[in-house]
Design a protein around this motif. Structure first.
Motif, PDB file in Angstrom:
ATOM      1  N   ALA A 179       0.837  -1.211   0.000  1.00  0.00           N
ATOM      2  CA  ALA A 179       0.000   0.000   0.000  1.00  0.00           C
ATOM      3  C   ALA A 179       0.872   1.262   0.000  1.00  0.00           C
ATOM      4  O   ALA A 179       0.494   2.276  -0.593  1.00  0.00           O
ATOM      5  CB  ALA A 179      -0.919  -0.012   1.209  1.00  0.00           C
ATOM      6  N   MET A 180       2.022   1.205   0.670  1.00  0.00           N
ATOM      7  CA  MET A 180       2.907   2.376   0.741  1.00  0.00           C
ATOM      8  C   MET A 180       3.942   2.370  -0.380  1.00  0.00           C
ATOM      9  O   MET A 180       4.831   3.225  -0.418  1.00  0.00           O
ATOM     10  CB  MET A 180       3.628   2.399   2.091  1.00  0.00           C
ATOM     11  CG  MET A 180       2.698   2.524   3.291  1.00  0.00           C
ATOM     12  SD  MET A 180       1.541   3.911   3.163  1.00  0.00           S
ATOM     13  CE  MET A 180       2.682   5.273   3.030  1.00  0.00           C
ATOM     14  N   GLU A 181       3.865   1.364  -1.267  1.00  0.00           N
ATOM     15  CA  GLU A 181       4.767   1.264  -2.423  1.00  0.00           C
ATOM     16  C   GLU A 181       6.241   1.216  -2.002  1.00  0.00           C
ATOM     17  O   GLU A 181       7.097   1.893  -2.557  1.00  0.00           O
ATOM     18  CB  GLU A 181       4.533   2.423  -3.394  1.00  0.00           C
ATOM     19  CG  GLU A 181       3.135   2.425  -3.989  1.00  0.00           C
ATOM     20  CD  GLU A 181       2.937   3.532  -5.003  1.00  0.00           C
ATOM     21  OE1 GLU A 181       3.464   4.632  -4.784  1.00  0.00           O
ATOM     22  OE2 GLU A 181       2.246   3.300  -6.003  1.00  0.00           O
ATOM     23  N   ILE A 182       6.511   0.391  -0.987  1.00  0.00           N
ATOM     24  CA  ILE A 182       7.892   0.142  -0.575  1.00  0.00           C
ATOM     25  C   ILE A 182       8.113  -1.367  -0.516  1.00  0.00           C
ATOM     26  O   ILE A 182       7.139  -2.137  -0.519  1.00  0.00           O
ATOM     27  CB  ILE A 182       8.214   0.781   0.799  1.00  0.00           C
ATOM     28  CG1 ILE A 182       7.303   0.201   1.894  1.00  0.00           C
ATOM     29  CG2 ILE A 182       8.047   2.286   0.732  1.00  0.00           C
ATOM     30  CD1 ILE A 182       7.615   0.746   3.286  1.00  0.00           C
ATOM     31  N   ALA A 183       9.365  -1.783  -0.472  1.00  0.00           N
ATOM     32  CA  ALA A 183       9.665  -3.209  -0.466  1.00  0.00           C
ATOM     33  C   ALA A 183      11.007  -3.451   0.209  1.00  0.00           C
ATOM     34  O   ALA A 183      11.899  -2.598   0.184  1.00  0.00           O
ATOM     35  CB  ALA A 183       9.704  -3.758  -1.892  1.00  0.00           C
ATOM     36  N   VAL A 184      11.147  -4.621   0.811  1.00  0.00           N
ATOM     37  CA  VAL A 184      12.426  -5.032   1.402  1.00  0.00           C
ATOM     38  C   VAL A 184      13.245  -5.748   0.335  1.00  0.00           C
ATOM     39  O   VAL A 184      12.723  -6.593  -0.395  1.00  0.00           O
ATOM     40  CB  VAL A 184      12.190  -5.997   2.580  1.00  0.00           C
ATOM     41  CG1 VAL A 184      13.526  -6.407   3.202  1.00  0.00           C
ATOM     42  CG2 VAL A 184      11.305  -5.368   3.624  1.00  0.00           C
TER      43      VAL A 184
END
Length: 231
Positions: free
Chosen positions: A90-95
């Motif tokens: 949803a926040m458009e981030i990734a590990v």
């Protein structure tokens, strides 16, 4: 010395290919965690309503499920969903691994098991302090596992769109390196934040005698002129 706002993260692969990503700061990460926590709480609440009818056995099953949700929910999503839990998506981030390759089982397990350290003394205070103190916004788990959290936005194809500003001829004779830098600045106008564009433009304040938005528009205009977009 003035500290630059650049959050770009660069990696050079063994094949001499340069990879770049934008690091995610504490705010989107906290929001992503809040969304995931809320989702888990809602699911566990619904499960508890059903298991409550089973008496003590139901409570036992509930605590097992709660343990699994707390510790394996992020691991399963991060590894099987390209580094993204529902909150991160949803926040458009990734590990990702710190070499920008997809996160692995071992990396995800280490970074999530060490959330126990990041939680200390309460409410992730140590993890937040670590994120704000490290160059790549890494909490304790990230430092131990060798992972970073980056933005993963769906980029729109921009082609060779240039900023719609008046073209200006260069105020001084430019070397080829200077011309490449200025044309690149104009061509990347859609990829840089407003703060970053101003920060870069004000590096040449002694030459342009301009600050803030005026400096940005002027340098973009010079870039346009060099690229032949002389409207």
């Amino acid at each position: 010395m003035h500290k630059l706002l650049d959050t770009s993260y660069h990696v050079e692969t063994p094949e001499a290919i340069d990879l770049t990503a934008q690091l995610a700061g504490p705010v989107p990460r906290i929001l992503a965690y809040t969304l995931d926590f809320t989702l888990r709480a809602v699911i566990l609440g619904l499960v508890l309503i059903v298991l409550a009818f089973l008496g003590e056995a139901g409570w036992g099953i509930y605590f097992i499920l709660m343990f699994i949700f707390e510790w394996f929910y992020p691991v399963l999503f991060e590894v099987l969903r390209q580094g993204q839990t529902p909150g991160k998506k949803a926040m458009e981030i990734a590990v990702v691994n710190d070499d920008l390759t997809p996160v692995t089982w071992s990396t995800s397990l280490i970074r999530n098991l060490l959330r126990a350290a990041d939680m200390l003394p309460a409410c992730y205070v140590l993890g937040l302090f670590a994120m704000c103190s490290t160059r790549h916004f890494q909490r304790m788990g990230d430092l131990a596992a060798g992972s970073v959290v980056v933005h993963r936005r769906v980029t729109k194809k921009q082609g060779n769109e240039l900023p719609e500003v008046t073209a200006y001829p260069p105020p001084v004779a430019l070397t080829l390196e200077d011309q490449v830098a200025l044309t690149g600045y104009a061509q990347r106008h859609g990829q840089l934040s407003t703060g970053r564009k101003q920060e870069l433009a004000e590096i040449l304040q002694d030459v342009t005698q301009k600050k803030g938005p005026d400096a940005v528009m002027y340098l973009q205009g010079v870039g346009n002129w060099l690229l032949g977009n002389r409207k």
